[in-house]
Scaffold this active site. Structure first.
Site, PDB file in Angstrom:
ATOM      1  N   ALA A 152       1.060  -1.107  -0.090  1.00  0.00           N
ATOM      2  CA  ALA A 152       0.100  -0.059   0.029  1.00  0.00           C
ATOM      3  C   ALA A 152       0.984   1.262  -0.038  1.00  0.00           C
ATOM      4  CB  ALA A 152      -0.902   0.028   1.350  1.00  0.00           C
ATOM      5  N   PRO A 153       0.170   2.437  -0.603  1.00  0.00           N
ATOM      6  CA  PRO A 153       1.172   3.669  -0.768  1.00  0.00           C
ATOM      7  C   PRO A 153       0.981   4.363   0.639  1.00  0.00           C
ATOM      8  CG  PRO A 153      -0.911   3.914  -1.787  1.00  0.00           C
ATOM      9  CD  PRO A 153      -0.929   2.632  -0.927  1.00  0.00           C
ATOM     10  N   TRP A 154       1.720   5.661   0.689  1.00  0.00           N
ATOM     11  CA  TRP A 154       1.667   6.544   1.738  1.00  0.00           C
ATOM     12  C   TRP A 154       0.825   7.697   1.589  1.00  0.00           C
ATOM     13  CZ3 TRP A 154       2.654  11.183  -0.655  1.00  0.00           C
ATOM     14  CH2 TRP A 154       3.838  11.125  -1.775  1.00  0.00           C
ATOM     15  N   LYS A 178       1.821  -5.003   3.243  1.00  0.00           N
ATOM     16  CA  LYS A 178       3.079  -4.036   3.852  1.00  0.00           C
ATOM     17  C   LYS A 178       2.567  -2.857   3.476  1.00  0.00           C
ATOM     18  CE  LYS A 178       6.769  -2.472   1.841  1.00  0.00           C
ATOM     19  NZ  LYS A 178       6.709  -0.951   2.415  1.00  0.00           N
ATOM     20  N   PRO A 179       2.595  -1.736   4.461  1.00  0.00           N
ATOM     21  CA  PRO A 179       2.314  -0.342   4.484  1.00  0.00           C
ATOM     22  C   PRO A 179       3.440   0.161   3.985  1.00  0.00           C
ATOM     23  CG  PRO A 179       2.634  -0.801   6.843  1.00  0.00           C
ATOM     24  CD  PRO A 179       2.756  -2.355   6.083  1.00  0.00           C
ATOM     25  N   SER A 230       4.015   3.878  -7.361  1.00  0.00           N
ATOM     26  CA  SER A 230       4.795   4.735  -8.623  1.00  0.00           C
ATOM     27  C   SER A 230       4.958   3.851  -9.721  1.00  0.00           C
ATOM     28  CB  SER A 230       6.219   5.336  -8.338  1.00  0.00           C
ATOM     29  OG  SER A 230       7.261   4.194  -8.153  1.00  0.00           O
ATOM     30  N   GLU A 251      -1.988  -0.498  -9.747  1.00  0.00           N
ATOM     31  CA  GLU A 251      -2.428   0.864  -9.765  1.00  0.00           C
ATOM     32  C   GLU A 251      -1.363   1.970  -9.379  1.00  0.00           C
ATOM     33  OE1 GLU A 251      -3.669   4.148  -9.253  1.00  0.00           O
ATOM     34  OE2 GLU A 251      -4.378   3.803  -7.251  1.00  0.00           O
ATOM     35  N   CYS A 285      -3.389  10.105  -7.234  1.00  0.00           N
ATOM     36  CA  CYS A 285      -3.210   9.900  -8.749  1.00  0.00           C
ATOM     37  C   CYS A 285      -4.245  10.242  -9.454  1.00  0.00           C
ATOM     38  CB  CYS A 285      -2.962   8.479  -8.820  1.00  0.00           C
ATOM     39  SG  CYS A 285      -4.069   7.327  -7.975  1.00  0.00           S
ATOM     40  N   GLU A 381       4.369  13.309 -13.431  1.00  0.00           N
ATOM     41  CA  GLU A 381       3.412  13.416 -12.313  1.00  0.00           C
ATOM     42  C   GLU A 381       3.974  14.226 -11.021  1.00  0.00           C
ATOM     43  OE1 GLU A 381       0.366  10.805  -9.861  1.00  0.00           O
ATOM     44  OE2 GLU A 381       2.538   9.676 -10.340  1.00  0.00           O
TER      45      GLU A 381
END
Length: 479
Positions: A152-154, A178-179, A230, A251, A285, A381
């Protein structure tokens, strides 16, 4: 006098554990720039233990009925509601987001999404059984895949964790999640809540950095790797997973075009677009990051957008008048500032363009005009509170420029002309096209992109299907 840091721990096989080798990393509150906790820097032994626990738990969880899995997920949703204030506090420390907006904009959709997937567990679909060859009956079984390695992302640590684990668990898979190494606190709290509801080993959380994530994806146990992150990280995961043909769900980044035609209600559009561009410090995003506006209203629009940016505030989590908090980490602050520092001479900063304060990682709401299609800030981005503006002359040029980036996640069209809106929705090469709005998401509709924005869908029955496999069963009627 130093303050003792809170100790976060992995959650493996139903219990909290430190990293096997004792390594830790400090976790920093981006609103203050100060460390508030330590988290495990997990290595191979920790990943092995989590994968073994998930693999051991899989047969029993796979064999539960959809109704049983639904019941468990509904309990999780209820528990998240009951402990919402704890989750909010953890997420605010993680991210520095405004407390009020975290309460109103994240907890309700998270709970709703879990409940949606609880229902989806009982709505598996397939072709009807039938005799497609004489004397033989065929049927389709839709089954869980197995152990799922998820990263997962931040930017939305809690909500993206839900998007990962809810469909996976609903379909009968087990999870090792995993965070991000910068935002583990809310995920560890989720593990505590979920661990009191699910059988041990069904849901595991391993904290760590990108090397930990790499170990998870390379591990032979998972049948699927899922990441929100990313483009670079997604490519790395796809390459690694290809070596043993794991299923991959990606994603990735976005560079959403916002196409504004001359018949648009400018004040209304500016209000909504500025919010969709600056919300969560633009760390989304799908953010309304790239405005393409018809030349007939360009100057009016830019003036109004710059004014809206000047009136938008960023600040600390307890300030009720701010729209967004800090950027997540010093590297992200450096990246956003770098885009502005490297602007070409023909670009004009209409608002913002600077850091706010010297504590934490705050950046001012920024509007940049005068840009060309091949400019760095248009093509790449930024992932910050920066909205770019370009003037287009006609519909064809708007489509060409909108599609002229490597990303293809989300977009929006602003017009009162229904026919034009329908033409644009067909021509825009993005996984989502909003019309006269930007950024709303609902659990029932899919979220996912094309091109370098990745593949696979989050949310909806399509997202649920991604966590299942299809088996054909054929039986002879003469047996």
């Amino acid at each position: 006098m130093s303050t003792e840091l809170r100790r976060l721990r992995n959650h493996i096989d139903g219990e909290f554990r430190d990293a096997a080798d004792g390594r830790t990393t400090e976790v920093v509150n981006p609103a203050t720039g100060e460390a508030y906790a330590t988290a495990p820097l997990s290595g191979r032994a920790d990943v092995d233990a989590a994968m073994a626990a998930a693999a051991a738990a899989f047969p029993a969880w796979r064999d539960t009925t959809p109704a049983e899995r639904q019941k468990a997920l509904l309990k999780i949703a209820d528990a998240f509601e009951e402990r919402a204030e704890e989750l909010i506090a953890a997420e605010v420390e993680n991210t520095g987001k405004p407390i009020g907006l975290t309460r109103s904009e994240e907890i309700p959709p998270m709970v709703d999404q879990i409940r949606f997937f609880a229902g989806a567990a009982r709505m598996l679909e397939g072709r009807s059984a039938g005799e497609y060859m004489e004397g033989l009956t065929s049927m389709v079984r839709r089954e869980p895949i197995g152990v799922c390695a998820q990263v997962a992302p931040w930017n939305y640590p809690m909500m993206m964790a839900v998007w990962k684990f809810a469909p996976a668990l609903a379909a009968g898979n087990t999870v090792v999640l995993k965070p991000s190494d910068t935002t583990p606190a809310s995920t560890v709290l989720m593990a505590d809540i979920i661990g009191s509801i699910l059988p041990k080993g069904v849901f595991n959380v391993v904290c760590g950095d990108r090397d930990t994530g790499r170990l998870m994806v390379e591990h032979p146990t998972p049948a699927m790797a899922s990441i929100t992150g990313s483009v670079r990280a997604g490519m790395s995961v796809a390459e690694s997973a290809s070596r043993d043909l794991k299923r991959v769900h990606l994603e990735l980044g976005g560079k959403a075009p916002v196409v504004v035609f001359e018949d648009t209600d400018v004040p209304k559009a500016v209000e909504e677009i500025s919010t969709a561009g600056f919300f969560n410090a633009g760390q989304d995003c799908t953010a309304a990051a790239r405005v393409l506006v018809h030349e007939a209203i360009h100057d009016e629009f830019v003036s109004a957008l710059a004014k809206a940016a000047a009136e938008t505030r960023t600040g600390r989590p307890d300030d009720e008048d701010v729209l967004y908090g800090p950027l997540n980490n010093p590297n992200q602050l450096k990246q956003v500032a770098g885009f502005i520092e490297r602007l070409p001479a023909h670009a004009k900063v209409e608002a913002g363009g600077h850091r706010v304060g010297d504590q934490g990682y705050f950046y001012a709401p920024t509007v940049v005009s005068g840009l060309k299609q091949d400019d760095e800030i248009v093509q790449n981005e930024v992932f910050g509170p920066v909205i770019t503006v370009q003037a287009f002359r006609d519909e064809d040029q708007a489509v060409e420029w909108a599609n002229g980036v490597e990303y293809a996640l989300a977009s929006s069209v602003w017009t009162k002309d229904h026919g034009r809106a329908m033409r644009m929705s067909k021509k825009l090469d993005f996984g989502c096209v909003w019309i006269n709005t930007h950024i709303p998401l609902v659990a029932e509709m899919p979220h996912g992109g094309f091109k370098k924005s990745g593949y696979g869908k989050d949310l909806s029955s399509y997202g649920f299907d991604d966590y299942t496999r299809i088996k054909h069963v054929m039986t002879s009627l003469d047996a």
